[in-house]
Scaffold this active site. Structure first.
Site, PDB file in Angstrom:
ATOM      1  CD1 TRP A 321      -2.766   1.621   0.901  1.00 20.00           C
ATOM      2  CD2 TRP A 321      -1.134   2.842   1.995  1.00 20.00           C
ATOM      3  NE1 TRP A 321      -3.267   3.062   1.283  1.00 20.00           N
ATOM      4  CE2 TRP A 321      -2.319   3.344   1.911  1.00 20.00           C
ATOM      5  CE3 TRP A 321      -0.561   2.745   2.919  1.00 20.00           C
ATOM      6  CZ2 TRP A 321      -2.615   4.535   2.218  1.00 20.00           C
ATOM      7  CZ3 TRP A 321       0.063   4.478   3.785  1.00 20.00           C
ATOM      8  CH2 TRP A 321      -1.961   4.865   3.424  1.00 20.00           C
ATOM      9  CG  HIS A 322       3.517   2.332   3.499  1.00 21.06           C
ATOM     10  ND1 HIS A 322       2.820   1.358   3.674  1.00 21.06           N
ATOM     11  CD2 HIS A 322       3.659   3.119   3.999  1.00 21.06           C
ATOM     12  CE1 HIS A 322       2.161   2.154   5.238  1.00 21.06           C
ATOM     13  NE2 HIS A 322       2.592   2.508   4.780  1.00 21.06           N
ATOM     14  N   GLY A 323       3.781   2.094  -1.093  1.00 21.23           N
ATOM     15  CA  GLY A 323       4.448   2.298  -2.701  1.00 21.23           C
ATOM     16  C   GLY A 323       4.792   0.656  -3.445  1.00 21.23           C
TER      17      GLY A 323
END
Length: 471
Positions: A321-323
């Site tokens: 989700w973060h990248g």
């Protein structure tokens, strides 16, 4: 546009506040919606249409998902809930992860697919999760669908939390969309909270971020083992004060307009375990994955083996989700493995050792985790870990490390103190012993000083990154 900018502080915010408080109540949500769209369009005018499309999808699918309450309509409701899931996850996969998949496919299968080169819509990870949680909650029967499109659009676009959260659940502010009542005391609390957040971001995060940027840009010959640790310590503080500062500003802005957002951080660096750390860090995200991924997968109800698998799935997704990069996936799996160990055997052992050992254990693992998170370039990531643990051919300590340490020693002390609830506890004691002095003089004066100093920093310093802007 970001909160820590002169445009926002001296133009946008005063204008929206004046307009909001002079219009009649029936128009207040419309004012927030218009200004929120302007706020978003400031950086990405085209992608406003994408966000409006997401709101429309949430509005329509939410109405049909609500039909689950009616006998015989369960299948229709499920189909529309599923459409909302497909739309939101599809958006993320296309805009955020398409090039990641293409790049890895080309590398793995020696193909030559062209990268799409799409610009990532700002805040898409946050507003996609919000609209998705809204429809799922409607389908579950936890809230009723919102029939007023303006109210739903206001909820999704609300500029205090649009760009970087916290991830505000619809059920948290459902009543506030229609029945909130602004007050002078709440507005005052909002300004104070905003001032604290702005100070965290501008005075603390930006200052220590400059050290991390300098060390990251230094040549291998300038570095030492100590300076490598200084760099990753700097990033550890930068990301906390950057993101928690932004959350504080969002919560403060919400209060100014009559909204109460849930807390997103609770002094995570005082944790005694990684399990505790993730109860204190980015609380809205952890809660979202618990409620919409971990529990639906079965949680801890299907045996220990299935629980372990569910935990690893959640942390794979948390990292991803973060990248769209392998370092984020590794970061998520890294914490997933530690959490599994704490759940299976390590947690019990930790409770038997002194508190200081628990703190050292937690902080060391947290800092190493940020070392994974900080570097999207794999070669830079590997080299930094070699440097940290003495395999990079560096001196242990050199003149450059002494220079950085001497220049930032006071900053590090301030960061350590600010990472603890010391000031909060001091404020609570003063509130009990001298409520008038603290509430009417000291606290407002401190907030005003933070605002003035932060504004001065912004005017005189061009270094003003926002780490979570890319998510």
């Amino acid at each position: 546009m970001v909160f820590s900018s002169t445009t926002f502080l001296f133009a946008f915010l005063p204008l929206v506040l004046i307009t909001y408080f002079i219009v009649p109540r029936v128009l207040k949500n419309a004012v927030l919606l218009v200004f929120s769209l302007v706020f978003y369009a400031w950086g990405e005018p085209v992608y406003v249409l994408l966000m409006l499309a997401s709101i429309t999808v949430a509005y329509v699918t939410g109405i049909f998902a609500d039909k689950k309450r009616k006998p015989g309509c369960e299948k229709t409701a499920f189909i529309f809930m599923l459409l909302a899931v497909i739309w939101n996850i599809g958006l993320l996969l296309f805009f955020k992860y398409a090039d990641f998949f293409i790049l890895n496919a080309n590398s793995l299968f020696n193909t030559g697919f062209k990268l799409l080169g799409l610009t990532l819509p700002i805040g898409i990870s946050f507003y996609s999760f919000q609209t998705l949680s809204y429809v799922i909650d409607v389908y579950r029967g936890e809230v009723r669908s919102q029939k007023n499109f303006l109210n739903l659009a206001t909820y999704v676009t609300l500029f205090p939390q649009l760009i970087a959260g916290p991830i505000v659940r619809y059920q948290t502010i459902e009543d506030q969309l229609n029945y909130r009542r602004e007050s002078l005391s709440q507005f005052s609390r909002g300004i104070k909270r905003f001032a604290v957040g702005l100070g965290k971001k501008v005075i603390l995060a930006n200052n220590i971020g400059a050290l991390f940027a300098e060390i990251s840009a230094a040549s291998q010959s300038e570095l030492s083992v100590v300076s490598s640790w200084l760099g990753i310590l700097a990033y550890t503080f930068q990301i906390y004060f950057d993101f928690s500062g932004y959350s504080d500003m969002a919560i403060g802005l919400g209060k100014m307009f009559g909204f109460d957002f849930l807390e997103n951080f609770n002094y995570p660096y005082i944790s005694r375990s990684i399990t505790e750390f993730w109860r204190r860090w980015h609380i809205s995200l952890s809660t979202w994955f618990r409620d919409y991924v971990y529990i639906p997968l079965g949680g801890n109800r299907r045996g220990i083996a299935r629980q372990c698998l569910n935990i690893m799935i959640v942390w794979f997704l948390t990292g991803f989700w973060h990248g769209a990069n392998w370092n984020f996936i590794c970061w998520g799996l890294y914490f997933g493995i530690i959490l599994l160990c704490e759940k299976l055997f390590l947690g019990k052992a930790l409770k038997k050792v002194p508190a200081v050992i628990q703190h050292i254990y937690s902080l060391l693992l947290i800092i190493v985790g940020w070392g994974i998170f900080a570097y999207e370039d794999t070669s830079a990531l590997i080299q930094n870990f070699k440097n940290l643990f003495g395999f990079g051919g560096l001196e242990f300590f050199n003149d450059k490390a002494f220079f950085w340490l001497a220049n930032y020693a006071v900053t590090f002390i301030a960061l350590i103190i600010a990472s603890t609830p010391l000031f909060r506890k001091l404020g609570e004691k003063l509130t009990l012993k001298a409520p008038v002095l603290y509430g009417c003089i000291l606290e407002p004066a401190a907030a005003a000083l933070l605002l003035i100093v932060s504004a001065a920093y912004l005017a005189g310093n061009s270094f003003n990154p926002f780490l979570y802007f890319r998510f």
